[in-house]
Write a protein that holds these residues in place. Structure first.
Motif: not given
Length: 199
Positions: A145-149
């Protein structure tokens, strides 16, 4: 209350008759805000806990050691009473000052003030309301559900909330530090309830 940095704090309200009520600050679903409510009628605060897996066998729990992540998307889940709605706030945080004459001073002050999480700004803020399943844990792979770099440290908080979005118990929090390696679009273990570690 203005300030996402206040999320997971507690506060007390003292009334004219001398009685005291405790409240907790959680996300208001805005990038820069938090809110809470202290009620004398609340006698049994709801307890939830955050868990994370950052690599096969690397499992962390809120209140435990600080974890690290990279390559894999961290897998988060929350445990608590079945049916309870939980508001999750995930911040990618960093120290943005790079001016040579200030960077080392600020870095030293942050490490002295909060060595577990030496940052003073966030790059992204992401929010999600989820329900704890019948087995006492969130059933979805929340990492999806989340974006991570992978370039920033993470602050992950989970608040049990009422129908108006106010925390009704302590806000669980976890810090996970980036090891600098960009993440791939995968979780460290399969994203289904049967494989989530219940600690």
């Amino acid at each position: 209350v203005s300030g996402s940095e206040c999320i997971a704090s507690s506060f007390y309200a003292v009334f004219d008759d001398g009685s005291t009520a405790e409240g907790w600050l959680g996300s208001d679903m805005e990038n820069g805000g938090s809110h809470g409510e202290a009620l004398l009628s609340r006698v049994d605060p709801v307890q939830v806990q955050v868990h994370a897996t950052t690599a096969p066998g690397a499992i962390y729990t809120s209140g435990g050691p600080i974890g690290t992540y990279g390559v894999h998307k961290p897998l988060f889940h929350v445990t608590g009473p079945a049916g309870q709605t939980v508001r999750i706030a995930l911040f990618e945080a960093f120290q943005p000052v790079i001016a040579e004459e200030f960077e080392e001073i600020i870095k030293r002050r942050l490490e002295e003030a909060h060595p577990a999480f030496p940052v003073n700004n966030f790059a992204t803020a992401q929010f999600l309301d989820v329900e704890i399943g019948e087995e006492g844990m969130t059933e979805d792979c929340l990492a999806g559900q989340f974006n991570f770099t992978g370039r920033f440290h993470l602050a992950f908080t989970a608040a049990p909330i009422d129908i108006e979005g106010y925390p009704i118990g302590p806000v669980s929090k976890m810090y996970i530090l980036s090891n600098g390696i960009p993440v791939e679009d995968i979780c460290p273990i399969e994203c289904d309830a049967d494989n989530m570690p219940l600690l």
